[in-house]
Structures are given as structure tokens and as C-alpha cells.
Design a protein around this motif. Structure first.
Motif, PDB file in Angstrom:
ATOM      1  N   LYS A   7     -34.503  12.751 -10.817  1.00 14.31           N
ATOM      2  CA  LYS A   7     -35.661  13.305 -10.173  1.00 14.31           C
ATOM      3  C   LYS A   7     -36.588  12.681  -9.463  1.00 14.31           C
ATOM      4  N   ALA A  12     -39.687  15.295  -2.915  1.00 12.32           N
ATOM      5  CA  ALA A  12     -40.745  16.143  -3.594  1.00 12.32           C
ATOM      6  C   ALA A  12     -41.126  17.514  -2.722  1.00 12.32           C
ATOM      7  N   PRO A  13     -41.307  18.484  -3.307  1.00 11.21           N
ATOM      8  CA  PRO A  13     -41.681  19.555  -2.466  1.00 11.21           C
ATOM      9  C   PRO A  13     -42.867  19.448  -1.639  1.00 11.21           C
ATOM     10  N   TYR A  24     -48.013  22.816  -5.091  1.00  9.87           N
ATOM     11  CA  TYR A  24     -46.579  23.030  -4.353  1.00  9.87           C
ATOM     12  C   TYR A  24     -46.503  24.110  -3.274  1.00  9.87           C
ATOM     13  N   LEU A  29     -40.039  25.305  -2.689  1.00 12.13           N
ATOM     14  CA  LEU A  29     -39.486  25.043  -4.137  1.00 12.13           C
ATOM     15  C   LEU A  29     -38.097  25.699  -4.283  1.00 12.13           C
ATOM     16  N   ASP A  33     -36.132  22.415  -8.780  1.00 11.19           N
ATOM     17  CA  ASP A  33     -37.389  22.141  -8.805  1.00 11.19           C
ATOM     18  C   ASP A  33     -38.119  22.791 -10.237  1.00 11.19           C
TER      19      ASP A  33
END
Length: 58
Positions: A7, A12-13, A24, A29, A33
Motif C-alpha cells: 500500500k 494515494a487518493p 480524501y 476512493l 482503499d
């Protein structure tokens, strides 16, 4: 569950807002996630019930 270190290198979102208002972007997403939590409503009800119960002396 996959390796947590995998991860760390994933994309990353997107983030909306700044500072303490940052969060976020829900549209960015995905299930990868961790956005799916089928037991959320049941957990919320259980936690509310526990909060409403008076504490018992030890």
C-alpha cells in the motif's frame, strides 16, 4: 489481506481541502482503499447502545 507495505507504494487518493479540513476525495476512493465496510451501521448502533448504558462500579 495483502502485504501492508504494498500500500505504501500505491497511488494515494486525491485530497480535498487544506489543513484540518483536508479529507480524501470520495470520488477518487475505491474498494482497494478500504472504502467498503458492510458492518458499519451495525457497529454504530452497538457503540451507541454501549454509550447509553450507565457504567457499573468495579
Amino acid at each position: 489481506m495483502s502485504d501492508p507495505l504494498d500500500k505504501a507504494t500505491s497511488k494515494a487518493p486525491a485530497i480535498l481541502g487544506e489543513g484540518c479540513l483536508s479529507r480524501y476525495d470520495p470520488n477518487d476512493l475505491s474498494p482497494e482503499d478500504g472504502t467498503e465496510f458492510p458492518g458499519a451501521a451495525e457497529l454504530w448502533e452497538q457503540l451507541k447502545e454501549q454509550a447509553d448504558e450507565p457504567e457499573k462500579p468495579a
